[in-house]
Design an enzyme around this catalytic site. Structure first.
Site, PDB file in Angstrom:
ATOM      1  CG  HIS A  71      41.070  35.235  31.255  1.00 25.22           C
ATOM      2  ND1 HIS A  71      41.923  34.188  31.505  1.00 25.22           N
ATOM      3  CD2 HIS A  71      41.618  36.302  31.891  1.00 25.22           C
ATOM      4  CE1 HIS A  71      42.931  34.595  32.252  1.00 25.22           C
ATOM      5  NE2 HIS A  71      42.764  35.888  32.499  1.00 25.22           N
ATOM      6  CD  GLU A  92      40.591  31.061  31.062  1.00 24.02           C
ATOM      7  OE1 GLU A  92      41.400  31.718  30.365  1.00 24.02           O
ATOM      8  OE2 GLU A  92      40.268  31.381  32.209  1.00 24.02           O
ATOM      9  NE  ARG A 119      46.210  32.866  35.325  1.00 26.69           N
ATOM     10  CZ  ARG A 119      46.083  34.170  35.059  1.00 26.69           C
ATOM     11  NH1 ARG A 119      44.908  34.754  35.183  1.00 26.69           N
ATOM     12  NH2 ARG A 119      47.126  34.879  34.646  1.00 26.69           N
TER      13      ARG A 119
HETATM   14  P1  NAP Z   1      48.754  39.746  44.545  1.00 27.70           P
HETATM   15  O1  NAP Z   1      48.803  41.213  44.806  1.00 27.70           O
HETATM   16  O2  NAP Z   1      50.014  38.957  44.642  1.00 27.70           O
HETATM   17  O3  NAP Z   1      47.644  39.123  45.507  1.00 27.70           O
HETATM   18  C1  NAP Z   1      47.484  37.754  45.687  1.00 27.70           C
HETATM   19  C2  NAP Z   1      47.196  37.500  47.145  1.00 27.70           C
HETATM   20  O4  NAP Z   1      47.000  36.107  47.321  1.00 27.70           O
HETATM   21  C3  NAP Z   1      48.323  37.909  48.077  1.00 27.70           C
HETATM   22  O5  NAP Z   1      47.820  38.818  49.001  1.00 27.70           O
HETATM   23  C4  NAP Z   1      48.761  36.621  48.762  1.00 27.70           C
HETATM   24  O6  NAP Z   1      49.009  36.885  50.143  1.00 27.70           O
HETATM   25  C5  NAP Z   1      47.557  35.715  48.573  1.00 27.70           C
HETATM   26  N1  NAP Z   1      47.925  34.297  48.490  1.00 27.70           N
HETATM   27  C6  NAP Z   1      48.903  33.727  47.753  1.00 27.70           C
HETATM   28  N2  NAP Z   1      48.948  32.405  47.985  1.00 27.70           N
HETATM   29  C7  NAP Z   1      47.957  32.139  48.865  1.00 27.70           C
HETATM   30  C8  NAP Z   1      47.505  30.968  49.482  1.00 27.70           C
HETATM   31  N3  NAP Z   1      48.098  29.785  49.269  1.00 27.70           N
HETATM   32  N4  NAP Z   1      46.461  31.048  50.331  1.00 27.70           N
HETATM   33  C9  NAP Z   1      45.883  32.240  50.600  1.00 27.70           C
HETATM   34  N5  NAP Z   1      46.288  33.401  50.052  1.00 27.70           N
HETATM   35  C10 NAP Z   1      47.306  33.344  49.184  1.00 27.70           C
HETATM   36  O7  NAP Z   1      48.184  39.454  43.087  1.00 27.70           O
HETATM   37  P2  NAP Z   1      47.130  40.329  42.252  1.00 27.70           P
HETATM   38  O8  NAP Z   1      47.842  41.340  41.440  1.00 27.70           O
HETATM   39  O9  NAP Z   1      46.033  40.737  43.162  1.00 27.70           O
HETATM   40  O10 NAP Z   1      46.624  39.188  41.240  1.00 27.70           O
HETATM   41  C11 NAP Z   1      45.987  38.028  41.753  1.00 27.70           C
HETATM   42  C12 NAP Z   1      45.736  37.004  40.656  1.00 27.70           C
HETATM   43  O11 NAP Z   1      44.705  37.471  39.800  1.00 27.70           O
HETATM   44  C13 NAP Z   1      46.919  36.766  39.695  1.00 27.70           C
HETATM   45  O12 NAP Z   1      47.792  35.785  40.203  1.00 27.70           O
HETATM   46  C14 NAP Z   1      46.245  36.323  38.412  1.00 27.70           C
HETATM   47  O13 NAP Z   1      46.227  34.923  38.351  1.00 27.70           O
HETATM   48  C15 NAP Z   1      44.827  36.838  38.543  1.00 27.70           C
HETATM   49  N6  NAP Z   1      44.461  37.833  37.524  1.00 27.70           N
HETATM   50  C16 NAP Z   1      43.405  37.588  36.685  1.00 27.70           C
HETATM   51  C17 NAP Z   1      43.020  38.528  35.761  1.00 27.70           C
HETATM   52  C18 NAP Z   1      41.844  38.308  34.866  1.00 27.70           C
HETATM   53  O14 NAP Z   1      41.862  38.771  33.719  1.00 27.70           O
HETATM   54  N7  NAP Z   1      40.797  37.663  35.325  1.00 27.70           N
HETATM   55  C19 NAP Z   1      43.717  39.745  35.650  1.00 27.70           C
HETATM   56  C20 NAP Z   1      44.795  39.939  36.498  1.00 27.70           C
HETATM   57  C21 NAP Z   1      45.160  38.981  37.436  1.00 27.70           C
HETATM   58  P3  NAP Z   1      50.037  35.970  50.990  1.00 27.70           P
HETATM   59  O15 NAP Z   1      51.318  35.953  50.217  1.00 27.70           O
HETATM   60  O16 NAP Z   1      50.115  36.670  52.311  1.00 27.70           O
HETATM   61  O17 NAP Z   1      49.410  34.639  51.092  1.00 27.70           O
END
Ligand code: NAP
Length: 324
Positions: A285, A266, A237
């Site tokens: 995006h 955005e 994000r």
């Molecule tokens: P996910 O599986 O929940 O992975 C996010 C990771 O971030 C987790 O491993 C979590 O581990 C870590 N995390 C959370 N808070 C943190 C912090 N304060 N410091 C360090 N690490 C932290 O999520 P995902 O499915 O990979 O998606 C990730 C993000 O991508 C979404 O939230 C979304 O905003 C974004 N996204 C963007 C697009 C796009 O079109 N560009 C598409 C899909 C998703 P811990 O809980 O152990 O910290």
């Protein structure tokens, strides 16, 4: 049941809901609903499927007492006040997993594009600036055997790390709040503290959710600690990166370059200074924007709502405590 969809989504999702006999209304306009229009829609509908980036704040949940569930067609939910939803008894679901491969592909695309200044070089041709082959011009940097640092090694970060390791034998380091043992075992990923992530990464890719804790996490101070040969990638994000600090760091040579699929705000305006820097690649995006992935997201979001309508728990509920 009355279902309101906040933006046109792939037809497969709409068809699935209509085939179950429900009344489905779609907000077809490209323009988002105003907060008042969203509340009005939430007062008239039993269920909402959010296909866009609408904001669902505490005021929305307070004013929609008949709403029974909210299904998001996204994995990110920084646009929803989850604690307010829970307070008002509204389960909220998302679409994890089905978009990980497509989004990791965009991180990969940006990493490679920045390493070879691909967008800038393309612009040079359009502007008549390509004067011919020059052995000392247009030079990029290579990715082989470099270190990829992942901030937030979850589903998407894992997919990206897997691809980068397979393609370029990159060493994977990561920083999360907790350990990702699967990534450590299958990719040899090494857990490091945040400071080591900054100082050791050749490519640093952001994949954590946007929260109060992660907002502006990448700023003037962090850029100063990164290698001046490093590439920053953000497909999470825009709010995780302080954009004016990034522009300054790039202009002053503190980083090699940056690839962004997400920005703040955005849409980004065409006069944004970042767009004119030679070592920056920006996309609008499009992380999950493939036909296959968007179909799967629409079907998953629709299936979540159908479960709620049947009185079952939505399979991908973000706030399961609402069912207690
Ligand atoms: P996910 O599986 O929940 O992975 C996010 C990771 O971030 C987790 O491993 C979590 O581990 C870590 N995390 C959370 N808070 C943190 C912090 N304060 N410091 C360090 N690490 C932290 O999520 P995902 O499915 O990979 O998606 C990730 C993000 O991508 C979404 O939230 C979304 O905003 C974004 N996204 C963007 C697009 C796009 O079109 N560009 C598409 C899909 C998703 P811990 O809980 O152990 O910290």
């Amino acid at each position: 049941m009355k279902i309101f969809i906040t933006k046109k989504i792939p037809q497969k999702g709409i068809d699935l809901l209509r085939a179950s006999g429900h009344e489905v209304t779609v907000h077809e306009s490209i323009n988002p609903l105003s907060p008042a229009e969203l509340i009005q829609a939430g007062q008239q509908a039993d269920y909402i499927l959010n296909g866009g980036m609408q904001k669902f704040d505490a005021d929305f949940f307070k004013n929609c007492p008949n709403l029974k569930a909210l299904s998001l067609m996204s994995v990110g939910y920084d646009n929803v006040d989850i604690s307010a939803a829970t307070q008002y008894g509204i389960p909220v679901s998302n679409t994890p997993g089905v978009l990980s491969g497509a989004t990791a592909d965009v991180a990969f695309l940006l990493m490679l594009a920045v390493s070879r200044k691909a967008f800038f070089n393309h612009k040079q041709i359009l502007q008549g600036q390509w004067k011919g082959f020059d052995p000392t011009a247009h030079l990029g940097i290579e990715l082989n055997n470099k270190t990829l640092g992942i901030y937030g090694l979850g589903r998407i970060g894992f997919e990206f790390a897997r691809k980068a390791r397979a393609a370029y034998n990159m060493e994977i380091i990561y920083y999360n709040r907790g350990r990702n043992l699967e990534a450590e075992q299958t990719l040899g990923a090494r857990y490091v503290n945040f400071d080591n992530l900054l100082t050791q990464s050749d490519v640093l890719s952001i994949h954590a959710a946007l929260t109060a804790e992660t907002a502006n996490r990448f700023n003037q101070d962090t850029f100063k600690r990164m290698k001046n040969t490093s590439i920053l990638i953000n497909t999470a994000r825009g709010g995780l990166v302080k954009q004016e600090d990034l522009a300054k760091a790039l202009r002053e040579g503190e980083l090699w370059g940056a690839g962004l699929d997400v920005t703040n705000p955005e849409p980004m305006t065409p006069d944004d200074p970042l767009l004119n820097l030679e070592n920056v690649c920006i996309l609008p995006h499009i992380g999950s924007a493939t036909v296959e992935t968007r179909d799967n997201m629409a079907l998953m979001a629709a299936s979540n709502l159908l479960a709620a309508i049947k009185g079952e728990k939505m399979p991908q509920t973000i706030n399961p405590e609402v069912y207690l």
